[in-house]
Design a protein around this motif. Structure first.
Motif, PDB file in Angstrom:
ATOM      1  N   SER A  71     -22.396   1.479  -0.885  1.00  9.50           N
ATOM      2  CA  SER A  71     -23.750   1.933  -1.208  1.00  9.50           C
ATOM      3  C   SER A  71     -23.872   3.449  -1.289  1.00  9.50           C
ATOM      4  O   SER A  71     -24.560   3.973  -2.161  1.00  9.50           O
ATOM      5  N   GLN A  72     -23.199   4.162  -0.379  1.00  9.46           N
ATOM      6  CA  GLN A  72     -23.379   5.611  -0.294  1.00  9.46           C
ATOM      7  C   GLN A  72     -22.171   6.422  -0.770  1.00  9.46           C
ATOM      8  O   GLN A  72     -22.267   7.635  -0.912  1.00  9.46           O
ATOM      9  N   GLY A  73     -21.034   5.777  -0.957  1.00 14.46           N
ATOM     10  CA  GLY A  73     -19.853   6.496  -1.402  1.00 14.46           C
ATOM     11  C   GLY A  73     -19.091   7.205  -0.301  1.00 14.46           C
ATOM     12  O   GLY A  73     -18.200   8.006  -0.564  1.00 14.46           O
ATOM     13  N   ASP A  74     -19.416   6.919   0.937  1.00 11.41           N
ATOM     14  CA  ASP A  74     -18.738   7.525   2.088  1.00 11.41           C
ATOM     15  C   ASP A  74     -17.457   6.739   2.366  1.00 11.41           C
ATOM     16  O   ASP A  74     -17.505   5.574   2.755  1.00 11.41           O
ATOM     17  N   LEU A  75     -16.315   7.369   2.182  1.00  9.45           N
ATOM     18  CA  LEU A  75     -15.035   6.684   2.297  1.00  9.45           C
ATOM     19  C   LEU A  75     -14.389   6.819   3.673  1.00  9.45           C
ATOM     20  O   LEU A  75     -13.292   6.304   3.893  1.00  9.45           O
ATOM     21  N   THR A  76     -15.050   7.468   4.623  1.00 11.97           N
ATOM     22  CA  THR A  76     -14.425   7.744   5.924  1.00 11.97           C
ATOM     23  C   THR A  76     -14.133   6.480   6.726  1.00 11.97           C
ATOM     24  O   THR A  76     -13.155   6.454   7.476  1.00 11.97           O
ATOM     25  N   ASP A  77     -14.930   5.444   6.577  1.00 16.69           N
ATOM     26  CA  ASP A  77     -14.691   4.218   7.343  1.00 16.69           C
ATOM     27  C   ASP A  77     -13.394   3.529   6.941  1.00 16.69           C
ATOM     28  O   ASP A  77     -12.786   2.827   7.733  1.00 16.69           O
ATOM     29  N   ALA A  78     -12.949   3.727   5.724  1.00 18.23           N
ATOM     30  CA  ALA A  78     -11.717   3.090   5.263  1.00 18.23           C
ATOM     31  C   ALA A  78     -10.537   3.508   6.127  1.00 18.23           C
ATOM     32  O   ALA A  78      -9.688   2.688   6.473  1.00 18.23           O
ATOM     33  N   ASP A  79     -10.469   4.778   6.488  1.00 16.91           N
ATOM     34  CA  ASP A  79      -9.374   5.263   7.333  1.00 16.91           C
ATOM     35  C   ASP A  79      -9.410   4.649   8.725  1.00 16.91           C
ATOM     36  O   ASP A  79      -8.368   4.426   9.328  1.00 16.91           O
ATOM     37  N   GLU A  80     -10.596   4.390   9.230  1.00 19.78           N
ATOM     38  CA  GLU A  80     -10.736   3.842  10.584  1.00 19.78           C
ATOM     39  C   GLU A  80     -10.544   2.328  10.623  1.00 19.78           C
ATOM     40  O   GLU A  80     -10.103   1.788  11.619  1.00 19.78           O
ATOM     41  N   ILE A  81     -10.867   1.655   9.541  1.00 19.49           N
ATOM     42  CA  ILE A  81     -10.883   0.198   9.534  1.00 19.49           C
ATOM     43  C   ILE A  81      -9.598  -0.418   8.985  1.00 19.49           C
ATOM     44  O   ILE A  81      -9.125  -1.430   9.491  1.00 19.49           O
ATOM     45  N   CYS A  82      -9.036   0.173   7.950  1.00 14.67           N
ATOM     46  CA  CYS A  82      -7.876  -0.425   7.272  1.00 14.67           C
ATOM     47  C   CYS A  82      -6.562  -0.009   7.914  1.00 14.67           C
ATOM     48  O   CYS A  82      -6.342   1.160   8.200  1.00 14.67           O
ATOM     49  N   ALA A  83      -5.689  -0.975   8.049  1.00 17.30           N
ATOM     50  CA  ALA A  83      -4.335  -0.700   8.522  1.00 17.30           C
ATOM     51  C   ALA A  83      -3.518  -0.103   7.383  1.00 17.30           C
ATOM     52  O   ALA A  83      -3.765  -0.389   6.212  1.00 17.30           O
ATOM     53  N   GLU A  84      -2.561   0.728   7.735  1.00 15.08           N
ATOM     54  CA  GLU A  84      -1.686   1.324   6.727  1.00 15.08           C
ATOM     55  C   GLU A  84      -0.915   0.268   5.949  1.00 15.08           C
ATOM     56  O   GLU A  84      -0.558   0.483   4.803  1.00 15.08           O
ATOM     57  N   ASN A  85      -0.659  -0.878   6.569  1.00 11.07           N
ATOM     58  CA  ASN A  85       0.122  -1.921   5.899  1.00 11.07           C
ATOM     59  C   ASN A  85      -0.758  -3.027   5.317  1.00 11.07           C
ATOM     60  O   ASN A  85      -0.284  -4.132   5.092  1.00 11.07           O
ATOM     61  N   LEU A  86      -2.025  -2.710   5.044  1.00 12.44           N
ATOM     62  CA  LEU A  86      -2.936  -3.666   4.406  1.00 12.44           C
ATOM     63  C   LEU A  86      -2.339  -4.159   3.096  1.00 12.44           C
ATOM     64  O   LEU A  86      -1.821  -3.375   2.303  1.00 12.44           O
ATOM     65  N   VAL A  87      -2.391  -5.449   2.879  1.00 15.09           N
ATOM     66  CA  VAL A  87      -1.954  -6.038   1.616  1.00 15.09           C
ATOM     67  C   VAL A  87      -3.176  -6.672   0.969  1.00 15.09           C
ATOM     68  O   VAL A  87      -3.778  -7.574   1.534  1.00 15.09           O
ATOM     69  N   GLU A  88      -3.523  -6.177  -0.192  1.00 12.05           N
ATOM     70  CA  GLU A  88      -4.672  -6.698  -0.927  1.00 12.05           C
ATOM     71  C   GLU A  88      -4.181  -7.721  -1.940  1.00 12.05           C
ATOM     72  O   GLU A  88      -3.193  -7.486  -2.623  1.00 12.05           O
ATOM     73  N   HIS A  89      -4.862  -8.840  -2.019  1.00 14.20           N
ATOM     74  CA  HIS A  89      -4.455  -9.905  -2.924  1.00 14.20           C
ATOM     75  C   HIS A  89      -5.403 -10.058  -4.102  1.00 14.20           C
ATOM     76  O   HIS A  89      -5.296 -11.011  -4.856  1.00 14.20           O
ATOM     77  N   GLU A  90      -6.330  -9.148  -4.234  1.00 18.84           N
ATOM     78  CA  GLU A  90      -7.277  -9.200  -5.347  1.00 18.84           C
ATOM     79  C   GLU A  90      -6.571  -8.778  -6.637  1.00 18.84           C
ATOM     80  O   GLU A  90      -5.827  -7.799  -6.670  1.00 18.84           O
ATOM     81  N   TYR A  91      -6.822  -9.517  -7.678  1.00 17.98           N
ATOM     82  CA  TYR A  91      -6.248  -9.210  -8.987  1.00 17.98           C
ATOM     83  C   TYR A  91      -6.640  -7.800  -9.408  1.00 17.98           C
ATOM     84  O   TYR A  91      -7.785  -7.393  -9.272  1.00 17.98           O
ATOM     85  N   LEU A  92      -5.698  -7.051  -9.891  1.00 15.13           N
ATOM     86  CA  LEU A  92      -5.853  -5.688 -10.401  1.00 15.13           C
ATOM     87  C   LEU A  92      -6.063  -4.627  -9.324  1.00 15.13           C
ATOM     88  O   LEU A  92      -6.332  -3.480  -9.664  1.00 15.13           O
ATOM     89  N   SER A  93      -5.952  -4.967  -8.069  1.00 15.46           N
ATOM     90  CA  SER A  93      -6.021  -3.949  -7.032  1.00 15.46           C
ATOM     91  C   SER A  93      -4.710  -3.175  -7.015  1.00 15.46           C
ATOM     92  O   SER A  93      -3.641  -3.740  -7.255  1.00 15.46           O
ATOM     93  N   PRO A  94      -4.775  -1.891  -6.722  1.00 14.53           N
ATOM     94  CA  PRO A  94      -3.537  -1.121  -6.649  1.00 14.53           C
ATOM     95  C   PRO A  94      -2.657  -1.629  -5.505  1.00 14.53           C
ATOM     96  O   PRO A  94      -3.158  -2.041  -4.466  1.00 14.53           O
TER      97      PRO A  94
END
Length: 62
Positions: free
Chosen positions: A17-40
């Motif tokens: 909603s606000q474009g604040d990306l700081t929570d991503a660093d706190e919430i996501c693990a460095e070894n996160l694996v995304e299974h969504e099509y077309l995700s980097p």
């Protein structure tokens, strides 16, 4: 300590909603694996979520 619901809400409210990306660093693990099509897949975990937020926000701008 934040609950999973509070973390999810933070990503939606502040990230998408606000474009604040700081929570991503706190919430996501460095070894996160995304299974969504077309995700980097060639970047670390938090960067995947940041890219998804930026892509989503860019796609709704008028």
């Amino acid at each position: 300590m934040l609950t999973n619901l509070a973390r999810f809400n933070a990503i939606i409210e502040r990230g998408f909603s606000q474009g604040d990306l700081t929570d991503a660093d706190e919430i996501c693990a460095e070894n996160l694996v995304e299974h969504e099509y077309l995700s980097p897949t060639d970047i670390p975990g938090p960067q995947i979520l940041k890219a998804q937020i930026e892509d989503a926000r860019r796609s709704i701008r008028i």
